[in-house]
Design a protein around this motif. Structure first.
Motif, PDB file in Angstrom:
ATOM      1  N   UNK A 115       0.833  -1.191   0.000  1.00 18.36           N
ATOM      2  CA  UNK A 115       0.000   0.000   0.000  1.00 18.36           C
ATOM      3  C   UNK A 115       0.869   1.243   0.000  1.00 18.36           C
ATOM      4  N   UNK A 116       0.243   2.410  -0.037  1.00 21.50           N
ATOM      5  CA  UNK A 116       1.028   3.646  -0.114  1.00 21.50           C
ATOM      6  C   UNK A 116       1.794   3.932   1.177  1.00 21.50           C
ATOM      7  N   UNK A 117       1.391   3.296   2.284  1.00 20.97           N
ATOM      8  CA  UNK A 117       2.111   3.485   3.543  1.00 20.97           C
ATOM      9  C   UNK A 117       3.130   2.386   3.818  1.00 20.97           C
ATOM     10  N   UNK A 118       2.890   1.179   3.279  1.00 17.19           N
ATOM     11  CA  UNK A 118       3.784   0.071   3.602  1.00 17.19           C
ATOM     12  C   UNK A 118       3.303  -1.237   3.016  1.00 17.19           C
ATOM     13  N   UNK A 119       3.354  -2.298   3.814  1.00 14.37           N
ATOM     14  CA  UNK A 119       2.987  -3.612   3.289  1.00 14.37           C
ATOM     15  C   UNK A 119       2.586  -4.571   4.399  1.00 14.37           C
ATOM     16  N   UNK A 120       2.062  -5.714   3.973  1.00 18.36           N
ATOM     17  CA  UNK A 120       1.788  -6.845   4.857  1.00 18.36           C
ATOM     18  C   UNK A 120       2.727  -7.963   4.415  1.00 18.36           C
ATOM     19  N   UNK A 121       3.730  -8.249   5.215  1.00 19.90           N
ATOM     20  CA  UNK A 121       4.770  -9.207   4.827  1.00 19.90           C
ATOM     21  C   UNK A 121       4.454 -10.606   5.342  1.00 19.90           C
ATOM     22  N   UNK A 122       4.667 -11.640   4.508  1.00 21.02           N
ATOM     23  CA  UNK A 122       4.459 -13.016   4.968  1.00 21.02           C
ATOM     24  C   UNK A 122       5.607 -13.491   5.854  1.00 21.02           C
ATOM     25  N   UNK A 123       5.359 -14.558   6.578  1.00 19.65           N
ATOM     26  CA  UNK A 123       6.299 -15.038   7.585  1.00 19.65           C
ATOM     27  C   UNK A 123       7.653 -15.444   7.009  1.00 19.65           C
ATOM     28  N   UNK A 124       7.664 -16.168   5.885  1.00 18.41           N
ATOM     29  CA  UNK A 124       8.946 -16.656   5.373  1.00 18.41           C
ATOM     30  C   UNK A 124       9.874 -15.508   4.990  1.00 18.41           C
ATOM     31  N   UNK A 125       9.318 -14.472   4.370  1.00 16.67           N
ATOM     32  CA  UNK A 125      10.142 -13.320   4.011  1.00 16.67           C
ATOM     33  C   UNK A 125      10.630 -12.586   5.254  1.00 16.67           C
ATOM     34  N   UNK A 126       9.777 -12.536   6.276  1.00 15.31           N
ATOM     35  CA  UNK A 126      10.187 -11.845   7.495  1.00 15.31           C
ATOM     36  C   UNK A 126      11.317 -12.587   8.197  1.00 15.31           C
ATOM     37  N   UNK A 127      11.263 -13.908   8.196  1.00 11.97           N
ATOM     38  CA  UNK A 127      12.364 -14.679   8.776  1.00 11.97           C
ATOM     39  C   UNK A 127      13.648 -14.399   8.003  1.00 11.97           C
ATOM     40  N   UNK A 128      13.523 -14.290   6.680  1.00  6.69           N
ATOM     41  CA  UNK A 128      14.681 -13.908   5.879  1.00  6.69           C
ATOM     42  C   UNK A 128      15.197 -12.533   6.267  1.00  6.69           C
ATOM     43  N   UNK A 129      14.283 -11.604   6.518  1.00  4.67           N
ATOM     44  CA  UNK A 129      14.676 -10.256   6.932  1.00  4.67           C
ATOM     45  C   UNK A 129      15.341 -10.278   8.306  1.00  4.67           C
ATOM     46  N   UNK A 130      14.910 -11.181   9.174  1.00  4.01           N
ATOM     47  CA  UNK A 130      15.587 -11.328  10.469  1.00  4.01           C
ATOM     48  C   UNK A 130      17.052 -11.694  10.260  1.00  4.01           C
ATOM     49  N   UNK A 131      17.304 -12.612   9.340  1.00  3.58           N
ATOM     50  CA  UNK A 131      18.682 -13.004   9.050  1.00  3.58           C
ATOM     51  C   UNK A 131      19.469 -11.837   8.459  1.00  3.58           C
ATOM     52  N   UNK A 132      18.851 -11.109   7.546  1.00  2.00           N
ATOM     53  CA  UNK A 132      19.511  -9.958   6.931  1.00  2.00           C
ATOM     54  C   UNK A 132      19.840  -8.892   7.979  1.00  2.00           C
TER      55      UNK A 132
END
Length: 263
Positions: free
Chosen positions: A90-107
């Motif tokens: 959306x114009x403010x942000x997003x709704x991220x799924x769990x697998x991508x978020x776990x990847x972002x935790x690693x990053x």
């Protein structure tokens, strides 16, 4: 005299069904005090799948694809209504799924505490490369991943916090110190979740509003968690670490704790 005003905002939601079950405070407490409770047995039945989270009208309002006034077009209760053609961005942000978020935790992890299984790493790396806010430099931080047996050893022998996706162990978060109770695996899990979600919101703030991150000189982080070790419990600093990953290379910052409502 100058008055502070809100010029821009970034909003994100993260759908983490497995974290609710395995890492959430209510569930972990219940598992210790009443492991056979009916509550624990029924929780999975009430967790929405990712698609329904995206299609939930109030969530679409939150990320800016709808206005609060649009909700008048949906008869209450809203939990059983879905928005057709809803977008995760959306114009403010997003709704991220769990697998991508776990990847972002690693990053987001600069101390190599997050360990992810090789197959999961390959899958999520491809998704992160297709994300508008992440590039090859970010994806490279995922590395190649670990053997599942090595992850299980960390969990069973060294008390690492398991990471689940679709009900299966796909990684873990290691403790950051042998004896410091402020740096246990569960606490490090919480801290990395805070940083990763903050990074996502910060990058959306910058990207969606076409801001120059180098022009930002101070960042205040206001989540509920606190980071620090035995010498400075809660001393931080989430703010500086989030700013660094958001490109705010000239910013300093500090953490101000908030519960439900930030300062």
């Amino acid at each position: 005299m100058k008055y502070p005003v809100v010029k821009a905002a970034g909003y994100i939601l993260v759908n983490t069904p497995d974290m609710i079950l395995h890492n959430g405070t209510t569930q972990t407490t219940e598992r210790i005090t009443n492991p056979d409770s009916e509550y624990l047995k029924k929780v999975p039945e009430y967790i929405r799948p990712y698609e329904k989270v995206v299609n939930y009208a109030p969530n679409q309002v939150y990320i800016g694809n709808m206005t609060p006034e649009d909700l008048k077009g949906y008869k209450m209760p809203w939990h059983d209504k879905e928005v057709e053609g809803a977008d995760r961005f959306g114009k403010f942000g997003e709704i991220m799924p769990q697998d991508e978020f776990i990847g972002l935790m690693k990053i987001s992890d600069v101390f190599d505490l997050v360990k992810l299984e090789k197959g999961f790493t390959a899958s999520v790396k491809e998704k992160m490369l297709n994300h508008p806010l992440f590039d090859e430099n970010d994806a490279a931080k995922l590395k190649e991943g670990e053997e599942l047996s090595e992850i299980e050893e960390q969990i069973n022998k060294y008390h690492a916090e398991p990471l689940y996706n679709d009900g299966k162990i796909i990684g873990c978060v290691k403790k950051a110190h042998e004896i410091d109770i402020n740096l246990t695996a569960h606490t490090m899990f919480e801290n990395i979740v805070v940083k990763a979600s903050g990074v996502l919101a910060f990058r959306h703030l910058i990207h969606n509003n076409k801001l120059d991150p180098a022009s930002i000189d101070y960042v205040i982080e206001c989540s509920e968690e606190a980071c620090g070790d035995m010498n400075q419990r809660g001393g931080g600093n989430f703010a500086k670490s989030i700013a660094e990953m958001g490109g705010a290379v000239n910013a300093t910052g500090s953490d101000t704790r908030g519960f439900c409502a930030a300062p």
